[in-house]
Write an enzyme that holds these catalytic residues in place. Structure first.
Site, PDB file in Angstrom:
ATOM      1  N   LYS A 185       0.855  -1.187   0.000  1.00 39.33           N
ATOM      2  CA  LYS A 185       0.000   0.000   0.000  1.00 39.33           C
ATOM      3  C   LYS A 185       0.894   1.241   0.000  1.00 39.33           C
ATOM      4  CE  LYS A 185      -1.471   3.032   2.730  1.00 39.33           C
ATOM      5  NZ  LYS A 185      -1.696   4.209   1.892  1.00 39.33           N
ATOM      6  N   GLU A 259      10.358   1.979  10.204  1.00 36.60           N
ATOM      7  CA  GLU A 259      11.389   2.917   9.729  1.00 36.60           C
ATOM      8  C   GLU A 259      10.753   4.297   9.745  1.00 36.60           C
ATOM      9  OE1 GLU A 259      14.374   2.029   9.312  1.00 36.60           O
ATOM     10  OE2 GLU A 259      14.333  -0.109   8.872  1.00 36.60           O
ATOM     11  N   CYS A 293      14.405  11.068   4.900  1.00 40.69           N
ATOM     12  CA  CYS A 293      14.390  10.729   6.328  1.00 40.69           C
ATOM     13  C   CYS A 293      15.760  10.933   6.975  1.00 40.69           C
ATOM     14  CB  CYS A 293      13.908   9.302   6.529  1.00 40.69           C
ATOM     15  SG  CYS A 293      14.857   8.102   5.576  1.00 40.69           S
ATOM     16  N   GLU A 392      10.716  16.999  12.919  1.00 33.61           N
ATOM     17  CA  GLU A 392      11.057  16.726  11.530  1.00 33.61           C
ATOM     18  C   GLU A 392      10.201  17.617  10.629  1.00 33.61           C
ATOM     19  OE1 GLU A 392       9.748  12.986   9.745  1.00 33.61           O
ATOM     20  OE2 GLU A 392      11.794  12.717   9.026  1.00 33.61           O
TER      21      GLU A 392
HETATM   22  P1  NAP Z   1       3.092   9.210   6.683  1.00 37.86           P
HETATM   23  O1  NAP Z   1       2.145  10.336   6.674  1.00 37.86           O
HETATM   24  O2  NAP Z   1       3.492   8.604   7.964  1.00 37.86           O
HETATM   25  O3  NAP Z   1       2.445   8.082   5.726  1.00 37.86           O
HETATM   26  C1  NAP Z   1       3.137   6.897   5.418  1.00 37.86           C
HETATM   27  C2  NAP Z   1       2.159   5.839   4.942  1.00 37.86           C
HETATM   28  O4  NAP Z   1       1.291   5.459   6.011  1.00 37.86           O
HETATM   29  C3  NAP Z   1       1.255   6.291   3.812  1.00 37.86           C
HETATM   30  O5  NAP Z   1       1.102   5.221   2.909  1.00 37.86           O
HETATM   31  C4  NAP Z   1      -0.048   6.601   4.531  1.00 37.86           C
HETATM   32  O6  NAP Z   1      -1.152   6.570   3.669  1.00 37.86           O
HETATM   33  C5  NAP Z   1      -0.070   5.491   5.571  1.00 37.86           C
HETATM   34  N1  NAP Z   1      -0.929   5.699   6.738  1.00 37.86           N
HETATM   35  C6  NAP Z   1      -1.286   6.841   7.352  1.00 37.86           C
HETATM   36  N2  NAP Z   1      -2.050   6.593   8.435  1.00 37.86           N
HETATM   37  C7  NAP Z   1      -2.175   5.257   8.522  1.00 37.86           C
HETATM   38  C8  NAP Z   1      -2.825   4.368   9.453  1.00 37.86           C
HETATM   39  N3  NAP Z   1      -3.487   4.826  10.513  1.00 37.86           N
HETATM   40  N4  NAP Z   1      -2.729   3.033   9.241  1.00 37.86           N
HETATM   41  C9  NAP Z   1      -2.043   2.556   8.195  1.00 37.86           C
HETATM   42  N5  NAP Z   1      -1.411   3.332   7.289  1.00 37.86           N
HETATM   43  C10 NAP Z   1      -1.467   4.670   7.447  1.00 37.86           C
HETATM   44  O7  NAP Z   1       4.464   9.589   5.949  1.00 37.86           O
HETATM   45  P2  NAP Z   1       4.699  10.435   4.622  1.00 37.86           P
HETATM   46  O8  NAP Z   1       4.273  11.835   4.865  1.00 37.86           O
HETATM   47  O9  NAP Z   1       4.151   9.717   3.440  1.00 37.86           O
HETATM   48  O10 NAP Z   1       6.295  10.343   4.496  1.00 37.86           O
HETATM   49  C11 NAP Z   1       7.178  11.136   5.239  1.00 37.86           C
HETATM   50  C12 NAP Z   1       7.669  10.432   6.476  1.00 37.86           C
HETATM   51  O11 NAP Z   1       8.294   9.199   6.150  1.00 37.86           O
HETATM   52  C13 NAP Z   1       8.730  11.222   7.228  1.00 37.86           C
HETATM   53  O12 NAP Z   1       8.442  11.191   8.601  1.00 37.86           O
HETATM   54  C14 NAP Z   1      10.021  10.460   6.950  1.00 37.86           C
HETATM   55  O13 NAP Z   1      11.030  10.602   7.898  1.00 37.86           O
HETATM   56  C15 NAP Z   1       9.521   9.065   6.874  1.00 37.86           C
HETATM   57  N6  NAP Z   1      10.489   8.219   6.169  1.00 37.86           N
HETATM   58  C16 NAP Z   1      11.270   7.376   6.897  1.00 37.86           C
HETATM   59  C17 NAP Z   1      12.211   6.586   6.258  1.00 37.86           C
HETATM   60  C18 NAP Z   1      13.081   5.618   7.030  1.00 37.86           C
HETATM   61  O14 NAP Z   1      13.598   4.700   6.417  1.00 37.86           O
HETATM   62  N7  NAP Z   1      13.267   5.773   8.321  1.00 37.86           N
HETATM   63  C19 NAP Z   1      12.352   6.653   4.863  1.00 37.86           C
HETATM   64  C20 NAP Z   1      11.550   7.540   4.163  1.00 37.86           C
HETATM   65  C21 NAP Z   1      10.611   8.313   4.821  1.00 37.86           C
HETATM   66  P3  NAP Z   1      -2.542   7.331   4.060  1.00 37.86           P
HETATM   67  O15 NAP Z   1      -2.194   8.685   4.517  1.00 37.86           O
HETATM   68  O16 NAP Z   1      -3.389   7.322   2.846  1.00 37.86           O
HETATM   69  O17 NAP Z   1      -3.196   6.501   5.108  1.00 37.86           O
END
Ligand code: NAP
Ligand code: MG
Length: 487
Positions: A185, A259, A293, A392
């Site tokens: 997903k 992650e 990240c 962040e």
């Molecule tokens: P996000 O808002 O946390 O969303 C990530 C994923 O989770 C999306 O597919 C989102 O889709 C889904 N999601 C949201 N709420 C959910 C729930 N309650 N249950 C299941 N899935 C859910 O992150 P983002 O804004 O896309 O990406 C930025 C973040 O990713 C930053 O914090 C960054 O640091 C982190 N990141 C970390 C790494 C690492 O390896 N540590 C690498 C890259 C990015 P929906 O919103 O449609 O639900």
């Protein structure tokens, strides 16, 4: 440009029309449609998890030998390579990545990851423990046996927007190498490349091994994580969402790999190579506009160097070409969405309100009337207590903080809820290693260098739980069983 309409999801080896049609994907550079993505239903999410369960329970995949699985992952990598030239325009259009980043990090990295896990799939899954004759007071007799690495079952791969295909390829590769089946997903804002990735990978695998769901609403991810057919959730994204997923996972003790976010320190000692340190510091601006990240967004500079270094960085920030990611010479593209730009702008306003000095940037570029752009931004005279140093931002914003000495640099770095990455710049390699050992982060990189595909990757503290990367990922996606016997 061609505006693709991708209206199907992948369930049990079949591409089925998404129950609720499609939703629009917006090109962040132009604000025009980049394509349309499948809007599936919660019932389809559950069906995808059931299909993955069935492929795990009764399909050939989990019991196949590692060499055979590895060969199929290599085949997927080769097929992706053959098609990847066609994905460049689409990737730039949906992610806003500048061309160089799109080609190397968003696309070429996908084939490399699939091939890497093709190689790792062949690692032995059984390790014999040397037999031992025990004669202690608590255990007596011959202890002998095998440690067996087995798949966990159905893995839900939930991914963030910044590197959609690369991130999914890491999860697909590692999960499949171990014999699991998956449901992917992606983040709703830029999932079109992931559709293509899943199409290519599925085409070489038995049905149901890879499933794909997608939708614009939060119910899709929630339905996947709460499905009784899902055994493990491999999540990459924000700490906030990771926390919610852990809570959902707890009710059935689902395995998780988390992650999460970062606020990584980039420590510049006065004896560092100034040109290299400066070029590296600027990556927060030039590498996918800071939507990374591992970005070194807390710039810690030794006091004696602080004024000079921030002055040079301020001057350099103003020279960076910002604009349409397809244009040659552009190094700073847009943020992925209007929502992401608002988030970044909120933080910039907060930094100013808290008393940090806006040394450069902070605004939308005057010459660009469309697109979700924010200028490369530097805060100076900041403290580690400010929100712009603690949270962040996920945009092209650097917060520069002075430090007195080694102890001070370590204390400031470790005074954070996060612990994903760290960078050290020094001419004294003994000091580099000494400081690296004291940082509470999953990775420390001294004087630059690439990410190592064989290294473990993951976060301390609220940056994550578990380790991905190289062979370390195999443990994250496996159960370990001990089979013991005696003569
Ligand atoms: P996000 O808002 O946390 O969303 C990530 C994923 O989770 C999306 O597919 C989102 O889709 C889904 N999601 C949201 N709420 C959910 C729930 N309650 N249950 C299941 N899935 C859910 O992150 P983002 O804004 O896309 O990406 C930025 C973040 O990713 C930053 O914090 C960054 O640091 C982190 N990141 C970390 C790494 C690492 O390896 N540590 C690498 C890259 C990015 P929906 O919103 O449609 O639900
Ligand atoms: Mg959503």
């Amino acid at each position: 440009m061609n505006v693709p309409i991708l209206d199907k999801v992948l369930i049990g080896g079949e591409w089925l029309p998404a129950a609720d049609g499609t939703y629009q994907i917006t090109n962040p550079a132009t604000e025009e449609p980049a394509g349309y993505a499948p809007e599936c239903s919660v019932e389809q999410v559950r069906a995808a998890a059931r299909a993955a369960r069935q492929a795990f329970e009764s399909g050939p995949w989990p019991s196949m030998g590692g060499a055979e699985r590895g060969a199929l992952l290599h085949k997927a990598a080769e097929k992706f390579k053959a098609e990847m030239g066609n994905l460049v325009d689409l990737t730039i259009a949906e992610t806003g990545a500048v061309k160089a980043v799109a080609v190397s990090q968003q696309i070429a990295a996908v084939a490399i990851r699939l091939a890497k896990y093709g190689e790792l799939a062949t690692q032995p899954a059984d390790v014999a423990l040397p037999p031992r004759e025990l004669q202690g007071p608590s255990a007596r007799g011959l202890a002998a046996g095998l440690v067996v690495r087995e798949p966990i079952g159905v893995v839900a791969g939930i991914t963030p927007f910044n590197f959609p295909m690369t991130n999914c390829a890491g999860k697909i590769g590692a999960a499949l190498a171990c014999g699991n089946t998956v449901v992917i997903k992606p983040a709703p804002v830029d999932p079109l490349g992931v559709v293509e990735l899943c199409r290519i990978v599925d085409s070489v695998l038995p049905p149901g091994v890879v499933n794909f769901v997608c939708g614009s609403g939060s119910e899709i991810g929630a339905a996947l994580t709460t499905s009784p057919d899902v055994d493990m959730i491999s999540f990459t994204g924000s700490t906030l969402v990771g926390r919610k997923i852990q809570e959902n996972a707890a009710s059935r003790m689902k395995r998780t790999l988390m992650e999460l976010g970062g606020k990584s320190a980039n420590i510049i000692f006065a004896d560092a190579d100034p040109a290299k340190a400066l070029a590296n510091a600027m990556q927060v601006w030039t590498f996918h506009s800071g939507q990374i990240c591992i970005a070194g967004t807390r710039l810690l500079i030794e006091q004696s160097l602080y004024a000079d270094f921030t002055k040079k960085l301020t001057a350099a920030g103003a020279t960076l070409k910002i604009g349409d990611p397809r244009e040659p010479g552009v190094v700073v593209g847009p943020l992925v969405s209007a929502a992401q730009r608002e988030r970044v702008e909120r933080y910039i306003a907060q930094g100013v309100a808290e008393g940090a000095t806006l040394a450069c940037g902070g605004k939308r570029p005057a010459h660009l009337s469309r697109g979700y752009y924010v200028e490369p931004t530097l805060f100076t005279n900041a403290t580690n207590a400010m929100h712009v140093a603690r949270e962040e931002i996920f945009g092209p914003v650097i917060t520069a903080i002075p430090f007195r000495d080694e102890d001070d640099a370590v204390a400031i770095t470790n005074d954070s809820d996060y612990g994903l990455y760290g960078y050290i710049w020094t001419g004294d390699s003994a000091r580099g290693l000494r400081v690296a050992r004291r940082l509470r982060t999953g990775t420390v990189q001294i004087n630059g260098g690439p990410m190592n595909p064989d290294a473990p990757f993951g976060g301390y503290k609220q940056s994550g739980v578990g380790r991905d990367g190289g062979q370390y990922a195999l443990n994250a996606y496996s159960e370990l069983k001990y089979i013991g016997w005696t003569a």
